[in-house]
Scaffold this motif. Structure first.
Motif, PDB file in Angstrom:
ATOM      1  N   UNK A 103       0.819  -1.211   0.000  1.00  0.00           N
ATOM      2  CA  UNK A 103       0.000   0.000   0.000  1.00  0.00           C
ATOM      3  C   UNK A 103       0.852   1.260   0.000  1.00  0.00           C
ATOM      4  N   UNK A 104       2.041   1.185   0.606  1.00  0.00           N
ATOM      5  CA  UNK A 104       2.906   2.350   0.732  1.00  0.00           C
ATOM      6  C   UNK A 104       4.199   2.128  -0.041  1.00  0.00           C
ATOM      7  N   UNK A 105       4.777   3.218  -0.533  1.00  0.00           N
ATOM      8  CA  UNK A 105       6.069   3.132  -1.203  1.00  0.00           C
ATOM      9  C   UNK A 105       7.136   2.692  -0.206  1.00  0.00           C
ATOM     10  N   UNK A 106       8.297   2.281  -0.732  1.00  0.00           N
ATOM     11  CA  UNK A 106       9.335   1.734   0.141  1.00  0.00           C
ATOM     12  C   UNK A 106       9.766   2.741   1.192  1.00  0.00           C
ATOM     13  N   UNK A 107      10.047   3.985   0.798  1.00  0.00           N
ATOM     14  CA  UNK A 107      10.563   4.959   1.758  1.00  0.00           C
ATOM     15  C   UNK A 107       9.482   5.458   2.711  1.00  0.00           C
ATOM     16  N   UNK A 108       8.247   5.535   2.238  1.00  0.00           N
ATOM     17  CA  UNK A 108       7.159   5.854   3.167  1.00  0.00           C
ATOM     18  C   UNK A 108       7.012   4.748   4.202  1.00  0.00           C
ATOM     19  N   UNK A 109       7.157   3.515   3.738  1.00  0.00           N
ATOM     20  CA  UNK A 109       7.087   2.356   4.636  1.00  0.00           C
ATOM     21  C   UNK A 109       8.202   2.411   5.671  1.00  0.00           C
ATOM     22  N   UNK A 110       9.432   2.661   5.215  1.00  0.00           N
ATOM     23  CA  UNK A 110      10.567   2.742   6.135  1.00  0.00           C
ATOM     24  C   UNK A 110      10.376   3.890   7.118  1.00  0.00           C
ATOM     25  N   UNK A 111       9.880   5.029   6.622  1.00  0.00           N
ATOM     26  CA  UNK A 111       9.652   6.165   7.507  1.00  0.00           C
ATOM     27  C   UNK A 111       8.652   5.852   8.600  1.00  0.00           C
ATOM     28  N   UNK A 112       7.597   5.126   8.251  1.00  0.00           N
ATOM     29  CA  UNK A 112       6.599   4.742   9.249  1.00  0.00           C
ATOM     30  C   UNK A 112       7.182   3.759  10.262  1.00  0.00           C
ATOM     31  N   UNK A 113       7.974   2.802   9.772  1.00  0.00           N
ATOM     32  CA  UNK A 113       8.607   1.854  10.687  1.00  0.00           C
ATOM     33  C   UNK A 113       9.491   2.589  11.684  1.00  0.00           C
ATOM     34  N   UNK A 114      10.301   3.499  11.165  1.00  0.00           N
ATOM     35  CA  UNK A 114      11.266   4.202  12.007  1.00  0.00           C
ATOM     36  C   UNK A 114      10.568   5.139  12.985  1.00  0.00           C
ATOM     37  N   UNK A 115       9.576   5.883  12.491  1.00  0.00           N
ATOM     38  CA  UNK A 115       8.911   6.878  13.331  1.00  0.00           C
ATOM     39  C   UNK A 115       8.092   6.233  14.432  1.00  0.00           C
ATOM     40  N   UNK A 116       7.367   5.180  14.081  1.00  0.00           N
ATOM     41  CA  UNK A 116       6.510   4.548  15.078  1.00  0.00           C
ATOM     42  C   UNK A 116       7.259   3.497  15.876  1.00  0.00           C
ATOM     43  N   UNK A 117       8.465   3.159  15.418  1.00  0.00           N
ATOM     44  CA  UNK A 117       9.278   2.201  16.152  1.00  0.00           C
ATOM     45  C   UNK A 117       9.894   2.862  17.360  1.00  0.00           C
ATOM     46  N   UNK A 118      11.186   3.135  17.289  1.00  0.00           N
ATOM     47  CA  UNK A 118      11.839   3.696  18.466  1.00  0.00           C
ATOM     48  C   UNK A 118      12.471   5.041  18.167  1.00  0.00           C
ATOM     49  N   UNK A 119      11.767   5.861  17.377  1.00  0.00           N
ATOM     50  CA  UNK A 119      12.286   7.190  17.102  1.00  0.00           C
ATOM     51  C   UNK A 119      12.495   7.998  18.366  1.00  0.00           C
ATOM     52  N   UNK A 278       7.655  14.104   7.851  1.00  0.00           N
ATOM     53  CA  UNK A 278       8.220  15.262   8.554  1.00  0.00           C
ATOM     54  C   UNK A 278       9.293  14.825   9.545  1.00  0.00           C
ATOM     55  N   UNK A 279       9.036  13.749  10.268  1.00  0.00           N
ATOM     56  CA  UNK A 279      10.028  13.229  11.215  1.00  0.00           C
ATOM     57  C   UNK A 279      11.332  12.873  10.512  1.00  0.00           C
ATOM     58  N   UNK A 280      11.216  12.168   9.398  1.00  0.00           N
ATOM     59  CA  UNK A 280      12.408  11.746   8.671  1.00  0.00           C
ATOM     60  C   UNK A 280      13.200  12.951   8.167  1.00  0.00           C
ATOM     61  N   UNK A 281      12.494  13.964   7.682  1.00  0.00           N
ATOM     62  CA  UNK A 281      13.168  15.164   7.171  1.00  0.00           C
ATOM     63  C   UNK A 281      13.910  15.882   8.298  1.00  0.00           C
ATOM     64  N   UNK A 282      13.255  16.059   9.443  1.00  0.00           N
ATOM     65  CA  UNK A 282      13.895  16.745  10.569  1.00  0.00           C
ATOM     66  C   UNK A 282      15.081  15.948  11.109  1.00  0.00           C
ATOM     67  N   UNK A 283      14.913  14.631  11.226  1.00  0.00           N
ATOM     68  CA  UNK A 283      16.016  13.798  11.713  1.00  0.00           C
ATOM     69  C   UNK A 283      17.192  13.846  10.745  1.00  0.00           C
ATOM     70  N   UNK A 284      16.900  13.800   9.451  1.00  0.00           N
ATOM     71  CA  UNK A 284      17.968  13.873   8.456  1.00  0.00           C
ATOM     72  C   UNK A 284      18.659  15.231   8.498  1.00  0.00           C
ATOM     73  N   UNK A 285      17.874  16.292   8.703  1.00  0.00           N
ATOM     74  CA  UNK A 285      18.467  17.631   8.774  1.00  0.00           C
ATOM     75  C   UNK A 285      19.445  17.731   9.940  1.00  0.00           C
ATOM     76  N   UNK A 286      19.033  17.260  11.122  1.00  0.00           N
ATOM     77  CA  UNK A 286      19.922  17.334  12.279  1.00  0.00           C
ATOM     78  C   UNK A 286      21.177  16.490  12.069  1.00  0.00           C
ATOM     79  N   UNK A 287      21.006  15.320  11.452  1.00  0.00           N
ATOM     80  CA  UNK A 287      22.163  14.459  11.194  1.00  0.00           C
ATOM     81  C   UNK A 287      23.151  15.140  10.258  1.00  0.00           C
TER      82      UNK A 287
END
Length: 535
Positions: A103-119, A278-287
């Motif tokens: 249902x979701x693209x690969x990177x949207x899927x990864x972003x959801x895993x990461x954000x709802x996992x242990x972000x 949004x979470x992925x963008x902010x985390x990437x920016x700080x990194x």
């Protein structure tokens, strides 16, 4: 364009009409059993916080001392099980029908895993953990703060945020997703055990398992929210001088609760996709910011060395205890992490199953065990590595700050770099959005568990669970802060670890009955070889 807008309006109208005409919400034994237990604990914690804190310390010490071996063996076994499935013919089976698509693209899927996992946890411990290991080494004792301690600190932090942690989520998500989307069941933890316990096993046992899953989920979620609230409280104090303490923490919790309740009413796909991106963008920016203004070469070299140490020491760290020295470092760190993640696994498992529909088991396992850990390594390498470099070569005191208060770790690092007020604000926003994202997902899943409808739970129920989660978080913060949060995770994680083991046996039994073409080809090939040998 006008036609599309009209269609959207008519769809929204139908949704609103269905909400208005929907039957009254009926809450059964599962909801009331879980909600009453959680609220009773929260009320007791608010009435007698000091006694609850003492009890939390006792529970934490008992479980971590007596069952540390169990947690280590179980989590190591989870990783082995998932890797076996991925490389076996079972890996071709889809979490859904054979012709289903993700249902979701690969990177949207990864972003959801990461954000709802242990972000949330990663932002909290990304600087705090390596710095604490740097000062008080897992092997060298402390205080140390030398090159050897720095290397050990990075390698051990990678271990805690690597494959082992995600294998726990992977087992829960695989089992729930397989039965829900391939076998067309309801996605409840109790249902996933039917092949093991029988399709007609006790209704009381089913309800008990679902109540346990809800309590574990809410407890694990409250731990994560509590960590995030404590970190935001520390960040606001160190960056902007805002007084920290229980009052600020309660206000932040209430504000966060209101926002994630608003988010959860927008629907999973719309709200979660936006927040996760949004979470992925902010985390990437700080990194990238820390890499650019920090010691880039040192960061990259420490990442490479840390990953090498992680791979080299994986088995040793996975099964490491300290029975001969009597020390409790492993219990304080590794065992707590595994128990916390196990407590959170019913929610993450259900959510991961929801967003992984249509993917093969092999794609699912490789995605969840490779990409999120690599992203975690980049975060820890950039921020944790920069903090270690700063103390090693610039004579800063980030390590001392962390030993005094872990919640200030990230902001102590940002204070050593330019634009600290701006980056601190971005970090606080990142933590806040991670909290909203995680709590949004959790209320969605817990609501579904409560009524047996994990696909589309009622909005009213999601709001109700959001309030309960907020109340429990406030209670645990007031009743001892980090210690109470850790004790709650250990207490919930222990029984659910047993449930996860049962889920492995259950899905294994069902997979063996799977009429999968890959298995048929394998058996045919094996039989042909045997016949060839005979003749």
């Amino acid at each position: 364009m006008t036609e599309n807008n009209n269609n959207d309006k008519s769809n929204n109208k139908r949704v609103n009409e269905s909400e208005e005409t929907s039957p009254p919400l009926k809450l059964g034994v599962v909801f009331w059993g879980a909600a009453i237990i959680i609220l009773v604990v929260a009320i007791i914690a608010m009435i007698i916080p000091s006694q609850v804190q003492m009890a939390s310390e006792t529970v934490y010490s008992f479980i971590s001392d007596k069952f540390s071996w169990f947690f280590l063996l179980v989590v190591f076994g989870f990783g082995v099980f998932l890797l076996f499935l991925a490389i076996s013919p079972y890996g071709r089976i889809k979490l859904g029908e054979d012709d289903s698509e993700p249902e979701f693209s690969f990177w949207s899927w990864i972003g959801m895993l990461f954000s709802s996992g242990l972000g949330v946890g990663l932002v909290f411990y990304g600087v705090a953990e390596p710095m604490e290991h740097f000062v008080k080494s897992p092997f060298l004792g402390g205080p140390v703060e030398n090159a050897e301690a720095a290397r050990i600190a990075m390698g051990y932090t990678y271990f805690h945020w690597g494959i082992s942690q995600w294998s726990i989520f992977g087992v829960a998500g695989l089992t729930i997703g397989y039965f829900q989307y391939r076998k067309k069941r309801d996605g409840l933890v109790s249902t996933s055990l039917e092949p093991l316990l029988g399709f007609n096993y006790s209704t009381k046992a089913r309800k008990g398992l679902d109540i346990l899953a809800i309590i574990a989920t809410v407890t694990g979620m409250a731990t994560s929210v509590g960590l995030g609230i404590l970190q935001m409280d520390g960040g606001l104090n160190i960056a902007y001088g805002i007084p920290n303490g229980p009052m600020t923490q309660v206000i932040l919790t209430i504000l966060m609760t209101v926002l994630f309740i608003i988010s959860t009413t927008t629907g999973l796909k719309k709200g979660m996709k936006f927040l996760s991106t949004t979470n992925m963008v902010l985390a990437m920016f700080l990194t990238v910011f820390v890499m650019f203004f920090g010691p880039f070469t040192f960061i990259m070299e420490s990442i490479v060395v840390g990953m090498g140490d992680y791979i080299t020491n994986f088995v040793g760290y996975s099964l490491r205890l300290q029975p001969y020295s009597g020390q409790h470092w492993v219990q304080d760190w590794t065992v707590f992490y595994w128990a916390w993640v196990i407590a959170w696994s019913p929610f993450i498992g259900s959510f991961v199953a929801r967003v992984s529909r249509g993917r093969t088991i092999r794609e699912y396992v490789m995605g969840i065990l490779i990409v999120p850990p690599i992203l975690s390594f980049l975060w820890v390498g950039a921020l944790g590595g920069s903090a270690i470099y700063s103390d090693l070569f610039n004579n800063t005191n980030i390590g001392e700050i962390v030993l005094d208060d872990q919640t200030r770790a990230l902001f102590a690092l940002l204070n050593t770099m330019p634009f600290e007020l701006i980056t601190s604000a971005i970090a606080i926003l990142l933590i806040f959005l991670f909290l909203v994202t995680s709590a949004d997902s959790a209320t969605f899943i817990v609501s579904g568990m409560s009524i047996g409808n994990t696909e589309n739970p009622p909005i009213k129920l999601k709001v109700l669970w959001g309030v309960i989660l907020g109340v429990l978080t406030i209670a645990l913060i007031l009743a001892g802060g980090l210690t109470s949060l850790q004790a709650a995770s250990l207490l919930a994680g222990l029984p659910f670890a047993i449930v996860l083991i049962m889920m492995i046996f259950s899905v294994s039994r069902s997979l063996r009955r799977e009429p999968n073409r890959a298995l048929v080809r394998r058996r045919h090939s094996h039989n042909a070889k045997e016949e060839h040998k005979q003749f």
